[in-house]
Design a protein around this motif. Structure first.
Motif, PDB file in Angstrom:
ATOM      1  N   VAL A  43     -32.255 -34.364  35.742  1.00 20.38           N
ATOM      2  CA  VAL A  43     -31.547 -35.189  36.727  1.00 20.38           C
ATOM      3  C   VAL A  43     -31.443 -36.633  36.234  1.00 20.38           C
ATOM      4  CG1 VAL A  43     -31.675 -36.134  39.068  1.00 20.38           C
ATOM      5  CG2 VAL A  43     -32.143 -33.711  38.672  1.00 20.38           C
ATOM      6  N   GLU A  44     -32.521 -37.151  35.660  1.00 25.30           N
ATOM      7  CA  GLU A  44     -32.529 -38.512  35.114  1.00 25.30           C
ATOM      8  C   GLU A  44     -31.508 -38.660  33.985  1.00 25.30           C
ATOM      9  OE1 GLU A  44     -33.654 -42.505  34.331  1.00 25.30           O
ATOM     10  OE2 GLU A  44     -34.017 -41.241  36.074  1.00 25.30           O
ATOM     11  N   ILE A  45     -31.475 -37.691  33.082  1.00 25.87           N
ATOM     12  CA  ILE A  45     -30.514 -37.739  31.976  1.00 25.87           C
ATOM     13  C   ILE A  45     -29.086 -37.704  32.511  1.00 25.87           C
ATOM     14  CG2 ILE A  45     -29.604 -36.442  30.002  1.00 25.87           C
ATOM     15  CD1 ILE A  45     -32.538 -35.551  29.466  1.00 25.87           C
ATOM     16  N   GLN A  46     -28.820 -36.817  33.450  1.00 25.29           N
ATOM     17  CA  GLN A  46     -27.475 -36.712  34.027  1.00 25.29           C
ATOM     18  C   GLN A  46     -27.054 -38.022  34.680  1.00 25.29           C
ATOM     19  OE1 GLN A  46     -28.439 -33.233  36.410  1.00 25.29           O
ATOM     20  NE2 GLN A  46     -26.913 -32.033  35.292  1.00 25.29           N
ATOM     21  N   SER A  47     -27.967 -38.632  35.413  1.00 27.44           N
ATOM     22  CA  SER A  47     -27.667 -39.888  36.095  1.00 27.44           C
ATOM     23  C   SER A  47     -27.390 -41.007  35.103  1.00 27.44           C
ATOM     24  CB  SER A  47     -28.834 -40.260  37.009  1.00 27.44           C
ATOM     25  OG  SER A  47     -28.629 -41.516  37.578  1.00 27.44           O
ATOM     26  N   ARG A  48     -28.244 -41.136  34.113  1.00 21.50           N
ATOM     27  CA  ARG A  48     -28.065 -42.201  33.121  1.00 21.50           C
ATOM     28  C   ARG A  48     -26.838 -41.969  32.256  1.00 21.50           C
ATOM     29  NH1 ARG A  48     -33.625 -43.274  30.248  1.00 21.50           N
ATOM     30  NH2 ARG A  48     -32.338 -44.841  29.242  1.00 21.50           N
ATOM     31  N   ALA A  49     -26.590 -40.712  31.884  1.00 24.14           N
ATOM     32  CA  ALA A  49     -25.419 -40.394  31.058  1.00 24.14           C
ATOM     33  C   ALA A  49     -24.119 -40.687  31.804  1.00 24.14           C
ATOM     34  CB  ALA A  49     -25.463 -38.939  30.619  1.00 24.14           C
ATOM     35  N   ALA A  50     -24.107 -40.456  33.109  1.00 19.33           N
ATOM     36  CA  ALA A  50     -22.908 -40.732  33.905  1.00 19.33           C
ATOM     37  C   ALA A  50     -22.529 -42.205  33.846  1.00 19.33           C
ATOM     38  CB  ALA A  50     -23.123 -40.293  35.353  1.00 19.33           C
ATOM     39  N   GLY A  51     -23.506 -43.071  33.655  1.00 20.11           N
ATOM     40  CA  GLY A  51     -23.239 -44.498  33.540  1.00 20.11           C
ATOM     41  C   GLY A  51     -22.815 -44.916  32.141  1.00 20.11           C
ATOM     42  N   ILE A  52     -22.884 -44.001  31.192  1.00 18.19           N
ATOM     43  CA  ILE A  52     -22.545 -44.318  29.802  1.00 18.19           C
ATOM     44  C   ILE A  52     -21.170 -43.778  29.416  1.00 18.19           C
ATOM     45  CG2 ILE A  52     -23.166 -43.909  27.384  1.00 18.19           C
ATOM     46  CD1 ILE A  52     -26.127 -43.785  28.316  1.00 18.19           C
ATOM     47  N   ILE A  53     -20.930 -42.511  29.722  1.00 16.99           N
ATOM     48  CA  ILE A  53     -19.705 -41.882  29.220  1.00 16.99           C
ATOM     49  C   ILE A  53     -18.485 -42.244  30.061  1.00 16.99           C
ATOM     50  CG2 ILE A  53     -20.985 -39.951  28.220  1.00 16.99           C
ATOM     51  CD1 ILE A  53     -19.926 -38.200  30.492  1.00 16.99           C
ATOM     52  N   ASP A  54     -17.331 -42.153  29.435  1.00 17.61           N
ATOM     53  CA  ASP A  54     -16.048 -42.302  30.112  1.00 17.61           C
ATOM     54  C   ASP A  54     -15.552 -40.888  30.398  1.00 17.61           C
ATOM     55  OD1 ASP A  54     -13.358 -42.499  30.781  1.00 17.61           O
ATOM     56  OD2 ASP A  54     -12.965 -44.114  29.360  1.00 17.61           O
ATOM     57  N   GLU A  55     -15.523 -40.505  31.647  1.00 19.62           N
ATOM     58  CA  GLU A  55     -15.171 -39.137  32.021  1.00 19.62           C
ATOM     59  C   GLU A  55     -13.742 -38.768  31.634  1.00 19.62           C
ATOM     60  OE1 GLU A  55     -16.096 -38.354  36.091  1.00 19.62           O
ATOM     61  OE2 GLU A  55     -18.204 -38.885  35.846  1.00 19.62           O
ATOM     62  N   ASN A  56     -12.902 -39.756  31.361  1.00 20.07           N
ATOM     63  CA  ASN A  56     -11.516 -39.482  30.977  1.00 20.07           C
ATOM     64  C   ASN A  56     -11.367 -39.123  29.504  1.00 20.07           C
ATOM     65  OD1 ASN A  56     -10.320 -40.029  33.571  1.00 20.07           O
ATOM     66  ND2 ASN A  56     -10.744 -42.182  33.176  1.00 20.07           N
ATOM     67  N   THR A  57     -12.314 -39.578  28.662  1.00 19.52           N
ATOM     68  CA  THR A  57     -12.173 -39.363  27.224  1.00 19.52           C
ATOM     69  C   THR A  57     -13.371 -38.685  26.574  1.00 19.52           C
ATOM     70  OG1 THR A  57     -13.052 -41.569  26.728  1.00 19.52           O
ATOM     71  CG2 THR A  57     -10.661 -41.372  26.968  1.00 19.52           C
ATOM     72  N   ASP A  58     -14.526 -38.729  27.188  1.00 21.21           N
ATOM     73  CA  ASP A  58     -15.760 -38.227  26.584  1.00 21.21           C
ATOM     74  C   ASP A  58     -16.211 -36.941  27.266  1.00 21.21           C
ATOM     75  OD1 ASP A  58     -15.719 -40.645  25.182  1.00 21.21           O
ATOM     76  OD2 ASP A  58     -17.089 -41.611  26.587  1.00 21.21           O
ATOM     77  N   SER A  59     -17.119 -36.237  26.599  1.00 23.33           N
ATOM     78  CA  SER A  59     -17.713 -35.054  27.224  1.00 23.33           C
ATOM     79  C   SER A  59     -19.182 -34.963  26.844  1.00 23.33           C
ATOM     80  CB  SER A  59     -16.983 -33.778  26.808  1.00 23.33           C
ATOM     81  OG  SER A  59     -17.068 -33.583  25.417  1.00 23.33           O
ATOM     82  N   LEU A  60     -19.953 -34.408  27.752  1.00 22.13           N
ATOM     83  CA  LEU A  60     -21.368 -34.120  27.532  1.00 22.13           C
ATOM     84  C   LEU A  60     -21.651 -32.777  28.166  1.00 22.13           C
ATOM     85  CD1 LEU A  60     -24.318 -34.734  26.764  1.00 22.13           C
ATOM     86  CD2 LEU A  60     -24.526 -35.941  28.967  1.00 22.13           C
ATOM     87  N   TRP A  61     -22.160 -31.851  27.347  1.00 24.27           N
ATOM     88  CA  TRP A  61     -22.552 -30.530  27.822  1.00 24.27           C
ATOM     89  C   TRP A  61     -24.062 -30.412  27.703  1.00 24.27           C
ATOM     90  CZ3 TRP A  61     -19.440 -26.709  29.792  1.00 24.27           C
ATOM     91  CH2 TRP A  61     -18.073 -26.916  29.700  1.00 24.27           C
ATOM     92  N   ILE A  62     -24.705 -29.987  28.766  1.00 26.18           N
ATOM     93  CA  ILE A  62     -26.140 -29.707  28.744  1.00 26.18           C
ATOM     94  C   ILE A  62     -26.311 -28.281  29.263  1.00 26.18           C
ATOM     95  CG2 ILE A  62     -28.433 -30.348  29.575  1.00 26.18           C
ATOM     96  CD1 ILE A  62     -27.370 -33.193  29.979  1.00 26.18           C
ATOM     97  N   VAL A  63     -26.883 -27.430  28.402  1.00 25.83           N
ATOM     98  CA  VAL A  63     -26.982 -26.007  28.706  1.00 25.83           C
ATOM     99  C   VAL A  63     -28.440 -25.586  28.613  1.00 25.83           C
ATOM    100  CG1 VAL A  63     -26.229 -23.707  27.990  1.00 25.83           C
ATOM    101  CG2 VAL A  63     -24.696 -25.670  27.687  1.00 25.83           C
ATOM    102  N   ARG A  64     -28.914 -24.900  29.631  1.00 27.37           N
ATOM    103  CA  ARG A  64     -30.274 -24.368  29.601  1.00 27.37           C
ATOM    104  C   ARG A  64     -30.308 -23.172  28.655  1.00 27.37           C
ATOM    105  NH1 ARG A  64     -32.997 -21.083  34.279  1.00 27.37           N
ATOM    106  NH2 ARG A  64     -30.816 -20.595  34.371  1.00 27.37           N
ATOM    107  N   GLN A  65     -31.278 -23.162  27.780  1.00 25.31           N
ATOM    108  CA  GLN A  65     -31.406 -22.054  26.837  1.00 25.31           C
ATOM    109  C   GLN A  65     -32.205 -20.925  27.454  1.00 25.31           C
ATOM    110  OE1 GLN A  65     -32.926 -23.968  23.200  1.00 25.31           O
ATOM    111  NE2 GLN A  65     -31.066 -23.139  22.304  1.00 25.31           N
TER     112      GLN A  65
END
Length: 75
Positions: free
Chosen positions: A44-66
């Protein structure tokens, strides 16, 4: 719990910030791919902090549970 995170970030400063964030929680296994051993709260912390970094219009971040970890490497 193990997660695999992969990103595609177009701007150098945002890319460096996201890379530093992910590296704080895990290990880089490829240039833009990280293996994270994290708790649900850390996710949850990573998702919150990453949302403040990436530009949702041009960037992507995938986090997948193994579900399982299989590493095959050549000798």
């Amino acid at each position: 719990m193990m997660h695999l995170a992969a990103y595609d970030v177009h701007e150098d400063q945002r890319r460096a910030q996201l890379s530093a964030l992910l590296q704080a929680y895990g290990d880089r296994i490829q240039y833009s791919v990280f293996l994270l051993g994290i708790t649900p709260e850390e996710l949850v912390e990573i998702q919150s902090r990453a949302a403040g970094i990436i530009d949702e219009n041009t960037d992507s971040l995938w986090i997948v549970r193994q579900l399982s970890l299989i590493h095959i490497s050549e000798p």
